[in-house]
Motif scaffolding. Structure first.
Motif, PDB file in Angstrom:
ATOM      1  N   PHE A  10       0.774  -1.197  -0.049  1.00  0.00           N
ATOM      2  CA  PHE A  10       0.159  -0.065   0.029  1.00  0.00           C
ATOM      3  C   PHE A  10       0.760   1.165  -0.163  1.00  0.00           C
ATOM      4  CE2 PHE A  10      -2.791   2.816   2.540  1.00  0.00           C
ATOM      5  CZ  PHE A  10      -3.730   3.435   1.409  1.00  0.00           C
ATOM      6  N   VAL A  11       1.876   1.185   0.554  1.00  0.00           N
ATOM      7  CA  VAL A  11       3.042   2.238   0.381  1.00  0.00           C
ATOM      8  C   VAL A  11       3.656   2.603  -1.055  1.00  0.00           C
ATOM      9  CG1 VAL A  11       5.301   3.040   1.023  1.00  0.00           C
ATOM     10  CG2 VAL A  11       3.682   1.678   2.721  1.00  0.00           C
ATOM     11  N   GLY A  12       3.420   1.615  -2.014  1.00  0.00           N
ATOM     12  CA  GLY A  12       3.771   1.520  -3.185  1.00  0.00           C
ATOM     13  C   GLY A  12       5.382   1.740  -3.398  1.00  0.00           C
ATOM     14  N   PRO A  13       6.034   0.783  -3.104  1.00  0.00           N
ATOM     15  CA  PRO A  13       7.338   0.779  -3.167  1.00  0.00           C
ATOM     16  C   PRO A  13       7.892   0.291  -4.561  1.00  0.00           C
ATOM     17  CG  PRO A  13       6.888  -1.279  -2.165  1.00  0.00           C
ATOM     18  CD  PRO A  13       5.600  -0.366  -2.420  1.00  0.00           C
ATOM     19  N   LYS A  14       9.122   0.744  -4.676  1.00  0.00           N
ATOM     20  CA  LYS A  14       9.802   0.315  -5.877  1.00  0.00           C
ATOM     21  C   LYS A  14      10.875  -0.857  -5.666  1.00  0.00           C
ATOM     22  CE  LYS A  14      10.644   5.261  -7.307  1.00  0.00           C
ATOM     23  NZ  LYS A  14      11.768   6.386  -6.952  1.00  0.00           N
ATOM     24  N   LEU A  15      11.189  -0.779  -4.511  1.00  0.00           N
ATOM     25  CA  LEU A  15      12.107  -2.053  -4.011  1.00  0.00           C
ATOM     26  C   LEU A  15      11.446  -2.793  -2.680  1.00  0.00           C
ATOM     27  CD1 LEU A  15      14.726  -3.734  -3.961  1.00  0.00           C
ATOM     28  CD2 LEU A  15      15.694  -1.832  -2.655  1.00  0.00           C
ATOM     29  N   LEU A  16      11.154  -3.935  -2.695  1.00  0.00           N
ATOM     30  CA  LEU A  16      10.459  -4.732  -1.494  1.00  0.00           C
ATOM     31  C   LEU A  16      11.671  -5.462  -0.896  1.00  0.00           C
ATOM     32  CD1 LEU A  16       7.979  -4.826   0.052  1.00  0.00           C
ATOM     33  CD2 LEU A  16       7.501  -6.564  -1.453  1.00  0.00           C
ATOM     34  N   ILE A  17      12.131  -5.318   0.617  1.00  0.00           N
ATOM     35  CA  ILE A  17      12.979  -6.108   0.866  1.00  0.00           C
ATOM     36  C   ILE A  17      12.161  -7.076   1.902  1.00  0.00           C
ATOM     37  CG2 ILE A  17      15.077  -6.286   2.846  1.00  0.00           C
ATOM     38  CD1 ILE A  17      15.658  -3.385   2.096  1.00  0.00           C
ATOM     39  N   LEU A  18      12.112  -8.353   1.428  1.00  0.00           N
ATOM     40  CA  LEU A  18      11.630  -9.592   2.268  1.00  0.00           C
ATOM     41  C   LEU A  18      12.415 -10.210   3.164  1.00  0.00           C
ATOM     42  CD1 LEU A  18       9.258 -10.866  -0.765  1.00  0.00           C
ATOM     43  CD2 LEU A  18       8.720  -9.265   1.220  1.00  0.00           C
ATOM     44  N   ASP A  19      12.371 -10.230   4.348  1.00  0.00           N
ATOM     45  CA  ASP A  19      13.358 -10.965   5.587  1.00  0.00           C
ATOM     46  C   ASP A  19      12.438 -12.258   5.834  1.00  0.00           C
ATOM     47  OD1 ASP A  19      15.151 -11.781   7.075  1.00  0.00           O
ATOM     48  OD2 ASP A  19      15.219  -9.678   8.079  1.00  0.00           O
ATOM     49  N   GLU A  20      13.073 -13.277   5.414  1.00  0.00           N
ATOM     50  CA  GLU A  20      12.292 -14.685   5.709  1.00  0.00           C
ATOM     51  C   GLU A  20      11.051 -14.786   5.693  1.00  0.00           C
ATOM     52  OE1 GLU A  20      14.391 -16.990   6.330  1.00  0.00           O
ATOM     53  OE2 GLU A  20      16.085 -16.417   7.322  1.00  0.00           O
ATOM     54  N   PRO A  21      10.522 -14.478   4.105  1.00  0.00           N
ATOM     55  CA  PRO A  21       9.002 -14.388   3.988  1.00  0.00           C
ATOM     56  C   PRO A  21       8.202 -15.218   4.065  1.00  0.00           C
ATOM     57  CG  PRO A  21      10.509 -14.350   1.782  1.00  0.00           C
ATOM     58  CD  PRO A  21      11.397 -14.424   3.035  1.00  0.00           C
ATOM     59  N   THR A  22       8.853 -16.737   4.357  1.00  0.00           N
ATOM     60  CA  THR A  22       7.959 -17.804   4.444  1.00  0.00           C
ATOM     61  C   THR A  22       8.233 -18.429   5.783  1.00  0.00           C
ATOM     62  OG1 THR A  22       9.306 -19.282   3.132  1.00  0.00           O
ATOM     63  CG2 THR A  22       7.560 -18.111   1.769  1.00  0.00           C
ATOM     64  N   ARG A  23       9.013 -17.736   6.640  1.00  0.00           N
ATOM     65  CA  ARG A  23       9.259 -18.748   7.865  1.00  0.00           C
ATOM     66  C   ARG A  23       7.903 -18.819   8.639  1.00  0.00           C
ATOM     67  NH1 ARG A  23      13.788 -16.059  11.690  1.00  0.00           N
ATOM     68  NH2 ARG A  23      15.059 -17.357  10.376  1.00  0.00           N
ATOM     69  N   GLY A  24       7.746 -20.257   9.087  1.00  0.00           N
ATOM     70  CA  GLY A  24       6.896 -20.674   9.718  1.00  0.00           C
ATOM     71  C   GLY A  24       5.366 -20.657   9.203  1.00  0.00           C
ATOM     72  N   ILE A  25       5.582 -20.720   7.767  1.00  0.00           N
ATOM     73  CA  ILE A  25       4.225 -21.055   7.248  1.00  0.00           C
ATOM     74  C   ILE A  25       4.143 -22.299   6.374  1.00  0.00           C
ATOM     75  CG2 ILE A  25       3.760 -18.704   7.200  1.00  0.00           C
ATOM     76  CD1 ILE A  25       4.375 -18.370   4.321  1.00  0.00           C
ATOM     77  N   ASP A  26       3.361 -22.824   5.862  1.00  0.00           N
ATOM     78  CA  ASP A  26       3.087 -24.055   5.353  1.00  0.00           C
ATOM     79  C   ASP A  26       3.251 -24.248   3.598  1.00  0.00           C
ATOM     80  OD1 ASP A  26       0.541 -24.155   3.484  1.00  0.00           O
ATOM     81  OD2 ASP A  26       0.017 -23.397   5.468  1.00  0.00           O
ATOM     82  N   VAL A  27       3.559 -25.215   3.218  1.00  0.00           N
ATOM     83  CA  VAL A  27       3.823 -25.196   1.715  1.00  0.00           C
ATOM     84  C   VAL A  27       2.935 -24.815   0.751  1.00  0.00           C
ATOM     85  CG1 VAL A  27       3.051 -27.416   1.301  1.00  0.00           C
ATOM     86  CG2 VAL A  27       4.892 -26.817   0.023  1.00  0.00           C
ATOM     87  N   GLY A  28       1.591 -24.756   1.003  1.00  0.00           N
ATOM     88  CA  GLY A  28       0.704 -24.203   0.455  1.00  0.00           C
ATOM     89  C   GLY A  28       0.765 -22.849   0.301  1.00  0.00           C
ATOM     90  N   ALA A  29       0.784 -22.260   1.613  1.00  0.00           N
ATOM     91  CA  ALA A  29       0.847 -20.499   1.880  1.00  0.00           C
ATOM     92  C   ALA A  29       2.325 -20.081   0.938  1.00  0.00           C
ATOM     93  CB  ALA A  29       0.908 -20.218   3.338  1.00  0.00           C
TER      94      ALA A  29
END
Length: 506
Positions: free
Chosen positions: A424-443
């Motif tokens: 919603f901030v509208g970034p040009k660059l998104l830094i994702l730190d451990e984006p899938t930690r603790g979530i299942d394979v489908g998610a």
């Protein structure tokens, strides 16, 4: 004939308007390691809370049979008293108390009504030896790493004469060595006659450790797989978890158009005065429009610290070097400066730093850019609702309402809310730190799909991840860090796990 230490028969549990468990059957044989898997929101943690007495008898339907007797737990201590102990992902330790005090808190050794701490220290040494943890019992918990704290929790369970040990995502925050040590300990406890239930999203660990695997989906029991019959493998588990086969866990992008350089660091260093050392040193990296750049490395290599130094330096590091955004030199004195320049950072700690768990989805998404929906200092609530509904649909946030409290969502859906907040901030660059930690394979698959869609729209992504498969499966290029330094850069074509680990351990 099977010897079941636990039988949960026809367990159903409802929350307001939501059926979390529907006639679940779950049986565990004495002396086995039984893994419980399923997507976020499948009902795993709810089932274990029913078992441990968090949800007391009368708040659910069905029967709990332990050691052949029907149980009616009214509180957690009732389950503990008969030998059922649960260790949650968020460890229940007191950081300012010692190891031995934590082990016996609530279960103190007394002599003639007086606490006997000397005996507690002696017994703690014996328990620590059983879990292969070589620390002084008088060490404060806050001075131990997460892996060692996990072992203290298990020692604490052993002090209560545990018969059934339940571990909820025990390796989620551990590095590979600590994870392996924990799995070895579970095998050792099995030899000692202790039965274990492990909830985990890490399917490789499940396959390595499980005697049996039970899969839950949408609050129902789907199947129980037996390792001795060769039924436990990744493809079968995933198919039962998500109700479909995922041919490729890492979705491919149709379009890989690489544009101009969005971010560049030149001889970038970050010195932490508290630690008295550099957490990032002489870093030279660049990120171009339309690419995903992975940053790999072991725990403590400086990946998160590097991201925080870029995103407004909230930790107060002493910075040196140059930072360019679209070729222009920039200095960020605050995170708001980084946001204005088009940089957003999705933290690895979504519960602690990323989200307001006691607020609803709508408020969490809008909070990062209230100016966009406000006039004269007053937020346009209709616009706020519209924005939240748009992100709920586009990100696939599974919730009955945007008024749902974020703390009540599954980990995967919380991560999507966190993404929505920064998109919603509208970034040009998104830094994702451990984006899938603790979530299942489908998610995970859904998060990866969103990442690809963002790249297709011309955004750039830096992805920090401890999962090498994720780094290799999603990145166009990979930088490898160790001790705060960039040890090498690999293209997607050249990168493999061996090369990354070789660089990460230099």
């Amino acid at each position: 004939m099977s010897d079941y230490i636990l039988e949960m028969n026809q367990i159903s549990k409802e929350f307001t308007g939501v059926k979390a468990l529907s006639n679940v059957n779950f049986k565990v044989e004495r002396g086995e390691i039984h893994c419980l898997v399923g997507e976020n929101g499948a009902g795993k943690s709810t089932l274990m809370k029913v078992l441990s007495g968090v949800y007391p008898y009368g708040n659910y339907a069905g029967d709990i049979v332990f050691n052949g007797e029907v149980q009616k737990f009214n509180k957690i201590s009732d389950s503990v008293d008969i030998g059922i102990v649960i260790i949650y992902q968020e460890l229940a330790l007191f950081p300012d108390l010692s190891v031995y005090e934590n082990i016996f808190v609530g279960n103190e050794i007394q002599r003639s009504g007086v606490l006997d701490w000397n005996q507690a220290i002696v017994k703690s040494k014996e328990l620590l030896e059983k879990v292969n943890l070589k620390v002084n019992p008088e060490t404060l918990i806050k001075d131990l790493g997460v892996g060692k704290q996990q072992l203290v929790e298990i020692a604490k369970a052993l002090s209560k004469k545990v018969k059934l040990l339940i571990l909820d995502e025990p390796t989620a925050a551990l590095n590979e060595d600590d994870s392996e040590n924990l799995l070895l300990l579970l095998r050792e406890l099995k030899k000692q006659g202790i039965t274990s239930i492990m909830i985990s999203h890490k399917l490789k660990e499940v396959i390595a450790i499980a005697d049996k695997v039970t899969v839950l989906r949408d609050g129902e029991t789907i199947c129980t797989l037996d390792a001795s019959k060769g039924e436990v493998n990744e493809a079968v588990i995933i198919k039962n978890m998500v109700g479909r086969e995922i041919e490729d866990i890492y979705p491919k992008r149709a379009n890989k158009e690489i544009g101009q350089t969005i971010l560049e660091l030149v001889n970038w260093s970050a010195y932490d005065p508290k630690l008295g050392r550099h957490v990032a040193k002489d870093v030279n990296i660049h990120v171009k429009q339309g690419e995903i750049v992975g940053i790999a490395g072991l725990m403590g290599s400086g990946r998160t610290e590097l991201a925080q130094s870029i995103f407004g330096n909230s930790k107060g590091y002493k910075l040196q070097g140059e930072l360019f955004v679209e070729g222009k030199p920039c200095t960020f004195k605050h995170t708001s400066d980084a946001i204005k320049a088009g940089i957003a950072y999705v933290t690895e700690d979504r519960k602690g730093d990323g989200l307001f768990l006691l607020q609803d989805i709508k408020n969490n998404i809008s909070v990062g850019n209230l100016k966009a929906i406000a006039a004269n200092g007053i937020v346009n609530e209709n616009e706020e609702i519209k924005i939240a509904e748009d992100y709920r649909e586009s990100l696939g946030i599974k919730t009955p309402s945007i008024q749902q409290l974020v703390g009540n969502l599954s980990g995967g859906n919380q991560q999507k809310v966190s993404l929505g907040k920064w998109l919603f901030v509208g970034p040009k660059l998104l830094i994702l730190d451990e984006p899938t930690r603790g979530i299942d394979v489908g998610a995970k698959f859904e998060i990866y799909t969103v990442m690809n869609e963002l790249i297709d729209r011309g955004m750039s992504i830096i992805m920090i991840s401890s999962e090498l498969g994720e780094v290799l499966g999603m990145s166009d290029r990979v930088y490898v860090m160790a001790e705060g330094e960039i040890k090498g850069e690999l293209s997607a074509v050249d990168a493999n796990q061996e090369k990354i680990m070789q660089l990460a351990t230099q």
